[in-house]
Design a protein around this motif. Structure first.
Motif, PDB file in Angstrom:
ATOM      1  N   GLU A   1       0.802  -1.215   0.000  1.00  0.00           N
ATOM      2  CA  GLU A   1       0.000   0.000   0.000  1.00  0.00           C
ATOM      3  C   GLU A   1       0.840   1.273   0.000  1.00  0.00           C
ATOM      4  OE1 GLU A   1      -3.916   1.889   0.370  1.00  0.00           O
ATOM      5  OE2 GLU A   1      -3.097   0.028  -0.428  1.00  0.00           O
ATOM      6  N   ASN A   2       1.909   1.289   0.787  1.00  0.00           N
ATOM      7  CA  ASN A   2       2.732   2.503   0.853  1.00  0.00           C
ATOM      8  C   ASN A   2       3.372   2.825  -0.492  1.00  0.00           C
ATOM      9  OD1 ASN A   2       2.202   2.971   3.580  1.00  0.00           O
ATOM     10  ND2 ASN A   2       3.852   1.609   4.228  1.00  0.00           N
ATOM     11  N   CYS A   3       3.873   1.784  -1.155  1.00  0.00           N
ATOM     12  CA  CYS A   3       4.476   2.004  -2.475  1.00  0.00           C
ATOM     13  C   CYS A   3       3.423   2.393  -3.505  1.00  0.00           C
ATOM     14  CB  CYS A   3       5.220   0.754  -2.925  1.00  0.00           C
ATOM     15  SG  CYS A   3       6.829   0.568  -2.125  1.00  0.00           S
ATOM     16  N   ARG A   4       2.231   1.876  -3.339  1.00  0.00           N
ATOM     17  CA  ARG A   4       1.136   2.264  -4.246  1.00  0.00           C
ATOM     18  C   ARG A   4       0.906   3.769  -4.187  1.00  0.00           C
ATOM     19  NH1 ARG A   4      -4.547   2.645  -2.318  1.00  0.00           N
ATOM     20  NH2 ARG A   4      -5.782   3.216  -4.125  1.00  0.00           N
ATOM     21  N   TRP A   5       0.828   4.333  -2.993  1.00  0.00           N
ATOM     22  CA  TRP A   5       0.602   5.769  -2.868  1.00  0.00           C
ATOM     23  C   TRP A   5       1.793   6.574  -3.341  1.00  0.00           C
ATOM     24  CZ3 TRP A   5      -3.837   7.993  -2.658  1.00  0.00           C
ATOM     25  CH2 TRP A   5      -4.933   7.321  -2.101  1.00  0.00           C
ATOM     26  N   LEU A   6       2.990   6.043  -3.160  1.00  0.00           N
ATOM     27  CA  LEU A   6       4.171   6.727  -3.671  1.00  0.00           C
ATOM     28  C   LEU A   6       4.130   6.810  -5.198  1.00  0.00           C
ATOM     29  CD1 LEU A   6       6.950   8.004  -3.224  1.00  0.00           C
ATOM     30  CD2 LEU A   6       7.921   5.684  -3.269  1.00  0.00           C
ATOM     31  N   VAL A   7       3.745   5.722  -5.844  1.00  0.00           N
ATOM     32  CA  VAL A   7       3.629   5.697  -7.303  1.00  0.00           C
ATOM     33  C   VAL A   7       2.544   6.676  -7.767  1.00  0.00           C
ATOM     34  CG1 VAL A   7       2.870   4.270  -9.248  1.00  0.00           C
ATOM     35  CG2 VAL A   7       4.554   3.376  -7.624  1.00  0.00           C
ATOM     36  N   ILE A   8       1.421   6.715  -7.053  1.00  0.00           N
ATOM     37  CA  ILE A   8       0.338   7.638  -7.407  1.00  0.00           C
ATOM     38  C   ILE A   8       0.821   9.082  -7.354  1.00  0.00           C
ATOM     39  CG2 ILE A   8      -1.876   8.573  -6.610  1.00  0.00           C
ATOM     40  CD1 ILE A   8      -2.598   5.708  -5.727  1.00  0.00           C
ATOM     41  N   ILE A   9       1.543   9.435  -6.293  1.00  0.00           N
ATOM     42  CA  ILE A   9       2.036  10.806  -6.137  1.00  0.00           C
ATOM     43  C   ILE A   9       3.010  11.161  -7.256  1.00  0.00           C
ATOM     44  CG2 ILE A   9       3.442  12.306  -4.669  1.00  0.00           C
ATOM     45  CD1 ILE A   9       2.234  10.806  -2.250  1.00  0.00           C
ATOM     46  N   ILE A  10       3.918  10.234  -7.578  1.00  0.00           N
ATOM     47  CA  ILE A  10       4.906  10.496  -8.627  1.00  0.00           C
ATOM     48  C   ILE A  10       4.223  10.706  -9.979  1.00  0.00           C
ATOM     49  CG2 ILE A  10       6.807   9.481  -9.942  1.00  0.00           C
ATOM     50  CD1 ILE A  10       7.725   8.138  -7.357  1.00  0.00           C
ATOM     51  N   ILE A  11       3.258   9.847 -10.296  1.00  0.00           N
ATOM     52  CA  ILE A  11       2.567   9.958 -11.587  1.00  0.00           C
ATOM     53  C   ILE A  11       1.773  11.262 -11.666  1.00  0.00           C
ATOM     54  CG2 ILE A  11       0.737   8.976 -13.023  1.00  0.00           C
ATOM     55  CD1 ILE A  11       1.679   6.219 -12.194  1.00  0.00           C
ATOM     56  N   GLN A  12       1.042  11.595 -10.606  1.00  0.00           N
ATOM     57  CA  GLN A  12       0.251  12.825 -10.630  1.00  0.00           C
ATOM     58  C   GLN A  12       1.141  14.059 -10.675  1.00  0.00           C
ATOM     59  OE1 GLN A  12      -2.524  12.493 -11.616  1.00  0.00           O
ATOM     60  NE2 GLN A  12      -4.113  12.105 -10.089  1.00  0.00           N
ATOM     61  N   LEU A  13       2.276  14.017 -10.008  1.00  0.00           N
ATOM     62  CA  LEU A  13       3.204  15.143 -10.052  1.00  0.00           C
ATOM     63  C   LEU A  13       3.786  15.307 -11.458  1.00  0.00           C
ATOM     64  CD1 LEU A  13       4.660  17.351  -8.451  1.00  0.00           C
ATOM     65  CD2 LEU A  13       6.439  15.672  -7.899  1.00  0.00           C
ATOM     66  N   ALA A  14       4.136  14.184 -12.101  1.00  0.00           N
ATOM     67  CA  ALA A  14       4.674  14.248 -13.463  1.00  0.00           C
ATOM     68  C   ALA A  14       3.622  14.774 -14.442  1.00  0.00           C
ATOM     69  CB  ALA A  14       5.151  12.858 -13.889  1.00  0.00           C
ATOM     70  N   LYS A  15       2.380  14.293 -14.317  1.00  0.00           N
ATOM     71  CA  LYS A  15       1.312  14.745 -15.208  1.00  0.00           C
ATOM     72  C   LYS A  15       1.036  16.237 -15.025  1.00  0.00           C
ATOM     73  CE  LYS A  15      -2.378  12.237 -15.421  1.00  0.00           C
ATOM     74  NZ  LYS A  15      -3.527  11.403 -14.989  1.00  0.00           N
ATOM     75  N   ALA A  16       0.980  16.684 -13.765  1.00  0.00           N
ATOM     76  CA  ALA A  16       0.710  18.096 -13.514  1.00  0.00           C
ATOM     77  C   ALA A  16       1.835  18.977 -14.049  1.00  0.00           C
ATOM     78  CB  ALA A  16       0.525  18.328 -12.012  1.00  0.00           C
ATOM     79  N   THR A  17       3.084  18.534 -13.893  1.00  0.00           N
ATOM     80  CA  THR A  17       4.218  19.307 -14.408  1.00  0.00           C
ATOM     81  C   THR A  17       4.145  19.445 -15.919  1.00  0.00           C
ATOM     82  OG1 THR A  17       5.606  18.521 -12.575  1.00  0.00           O
ATOM     83  CG2 THR A  17       6.727  19.435 -14.515  1.00  0.00           C
ATOM     84  N   LEU A  18       3.864  18.342 -16.618  1.00  0.00           N
ATOM     85  CA  LEU A  18       3.761  18.391 -18.073  1.00  0.00           C
ATOM     86  C   LEU A  18       2.599  19.276 -18.519  1.00  0.00           C
ATOM     87  CD1 LEU A  18       4.445  14.629 -18.957  1.00  0.00           C
ATOM     88  CD2 LEU A  18       5.982  16.571 -19.320  1.00  0.00           C
ATOM     89  N   ARG A  19       1.462  19.165 -17.846  1.00  0.00           N
ATOM     90  CA  ARG A  19       0.290  19.946 -18.237  1.00  0.00           C
ATOM     91  C   ARG A  19       0.486  21.447 -17.972  1.00  0.00           C
ATOM     92  NH1 ARG A  19      -4.240  17.380 -19.720  1.00  0.00           N
ATOM     93  NH2 ARG A  19      -4.429  15.130 -19.350  1.00  0.00           N
ATOM     94  N   ILE A  20       1.095  21.787 -16.851  1.00  0.00           N
ATOM     95  CA  ILE A  20       1.365  23.199 -16.557  1.00  0.00           C
ATOM     96  C   ILE A  20       2.340  23.772 -17.579  1.00  0.00           C
ATOM     97  CG2 ILE A  20       2.571  24.712 -14.943  1.00  0.00           C
ATOM     98  CD1 ILE A  20      -0.265  24.303 -14.138  1.00  0.00           C
ATOM     99  N   LEU A  21       3.347  22.990 -17.938  1.00  0.00           N
ATOM    100  CA  LEU A  21       4.306  23.426 -18.949  1.00  0.00           C
ATOM    101  C   LEU A  21       3.614  23.657 -20.284  1.00  0.00           C
ATOM    102  CD1 LEU A  21       7.297  24.013 -19.482  1.00  0.00           C
ATOM    103  CD2 LEU A  21       7.588  21.602 -20.063  1.00  0.00           C
ATOM    104  N   LEU A  22       2.731  22.738 -20.673  1.00  0.00           N
ATOM    105  CA  LEU A  22       1.986  22.896 -21.918  1.00  0.00           C
ATOM    106  C   LEU A  22       1.056  24.108 -21.868  1.00  0.00           C
ATOM    107  CD1 LEU A  22       1.108  19.140 -22.556  1.00  0.00           C
ATOM    108  CD2 LEU A  22       2.490  20.581 -24.065  1.00  0.00           C
ATOM    109  N   LEU A  23       0.455  24.344 -20.728  1.00  0.00           N
ATOM    110  CA  LEU A  23      -0.500  25.442 -20.594  1.00  0.00           C
ATOM    111  C   LEU A  23       0.178  26.796 -20.601  1.00  0.00           C
ATOM    112  CD1 LEU A  23      -3.405  26.478 -19.954  1.00  0.00           C
ATOM    113  CD2 LEU A  23      -2.813  26.215 -17.530  1.00  0.00           C
ATOM    114  N   LEU A  24       1.213  26.966 -19.788  1.00  0.00           N
ATOM    115  CA  LEU A  24       1.816  28.279 -19.596  1.00  0.00           C
ATOM    116  C   LEU A  24       2.914  28.599 -20.605  1.00  0.00           C
ATOM    117  CD1 LEU A  24       2.021  28.358 -15.690  1.00  0.00           C
ATOM    118  CD2 LEU A  24       0.181  29.162 -17.190  1.00  0.00           C
ATOM    119  N   TRP A  25       3.689  27.607 -20.999  1.00  0.00           N
ATOM    120  CA  TRP A  25       4.801  27.870 -21.904  1.00  0.00           C
ATOM    121  C   TRP A  25       4.395  27.732 -23.368  1.00  0.00           C
ATOM    122  CZ3 TRP A  25       9.457  30.025 -21.253  1.00  0.00           C
ATOM    123  CH2 TRP A  25      10.384  29.888 -22.286  1.00  0.00           C
ATOM    124  N   TYR A  26       3.648  26.651 -23.675  1.00  0.00           N
ATOM    125  CA  TYR A  26       3.277  26.383 -25.069  1.00  0.00           C
ATOM    126  C   TYR A  26       1.867  26.864 -25.425  1.00  0.00           C
ATOM    127  CZ  TYR A  26       7.457  23.491 -25.318  1.00  0.00           C
ATOM    128  OH  TYR A  26       8.755  23.051 -25.305  1.00  0.00           O
TER     129      TYR A  26
END
Length: 288
Positions: free
Chosen positions: A83-108
């Protein structure tokens, strides 16, 4: 003892779906990735005016890959490491997705971002375009003229750049992008049984939709994305703690009545009753 060792999900909850569901999710993810790779190869041979830069397209592609793999990655990490690793993976994926989307929104200036970010290629349309000089009989359209005109308008719209967003709409899209991170933060502060993460997420979703302009001024794909987001508000009925305290008993009772008294419905309702607890426990199914 390892931090990531407790098995998940509970076998008593999953029952007979334990292995078959993970296998089906693997097949589903692999098929989506195969389509993405195949479309990328086909697009290289299609002469067209590029609407986005090469770098932006790569970011969209990586974002699409993450969306296709997120459920399988969550389930696999939970089963293998707990369970602990599951939540760690969820946080990493959501952080990566948000970073890419913010970059696409504000920069591109990518505007309203659809899901998936890279839509499947319309093979029939491009096949007809490549054969327009000498169309063979099987490639001709024999549909209703009004329907052909509607499809043509849809195709022309899809080739237009993203609708520019105002400052208010950029704020709205930013709220939508950061909502998963704020929800995860709220879960970490108040716990999964608290109403506060559920309320925070719901307020951000509603605020994001309320700040958007009239959809009539947007492209068809953008209007469809806003309709999809509006429909997903119904998921709050299936999200904890609302589901645990109010929805679960009523939904299962309705499915049981339909299965028992409506001929043929039981073929769908009974497996759904068994599967719903599994679906509700997978983060990227009901929160992603």
């Amino acid at each position: 003892m390892s931090l990531c060792y407790d098995p998940w999900p509970d076998p008593q909850v999953i029952g007979r779906f334990a292995d078959s569901h993970e296998l089906s999710e693997l097949v589903y993810s692999a098929s989506n990735l195969l389509v993405l790779v195949n479309d990328g190869i086909l697009r290289k041979g299609i002469p067209q005016i590029p609407l986005v830069s090469v770098t932006q397209h790569r970011l969209l592609t990586w974002l699409t890959v993450l969306e296709h793999l997120e459920v399988f990655t969550e389930m696999s990490s939970a089963k293998l490491w707990g369970e602990n690793c599951r939540w760690l993976v969820i946080i990493i994926i959501q952080l990566a997705k948000a970073t890419l989307r913010i970059l696409l929104l504000l920069w591109y200036k990518a505007g309203i971002q659809t899901s998936p970010p890279v839509t499947p290629l319309d093979r029939e349309r491009h096949l007809q375009r490549s054969s327009i000089e000498a169309p063979s009989l099987p490639l001709r359209r024999w549909g209703i003229p009004q329907e052909e005109e509607r499809q043509q308008r849809s195709q022309e719209e899809s080739e237009q750049p993203a609708t520019p967003l105002s400052h208010q709409e950029t704020l709205a899209e930013s709220l939508y992008i950061t909502r998963p991170l704020l929800h995860l933060m709220a879960l970490g502060i108040w716990g999964q049984k608290s109403w506060k993460p559920w309320l925070v997420s719901g307020i951000l979703d509603i605020a994001s939709l309320s700040l958007m302009r009239d959809p009539k001024q947007m492209r068809q794909a953008e209007r469809a994305e806003l309709r999809r987001r509006t429909f997903l508000l119904l998921y709050y009925l299936l999200r904890s703690p609302f589901y645990d305290r109010y929805s679960e008993s009523k939904i299962l009772f309705l499915l049981r009545v339909l299965a028992d008294y409506v001929p043929g419905v039981g073929l769908v309702a009974r497996p759904l009753m068994d599967y719903l607890p599994v679906w509700q426990k997978i983060y990227f199914y009901n929160w992603g």
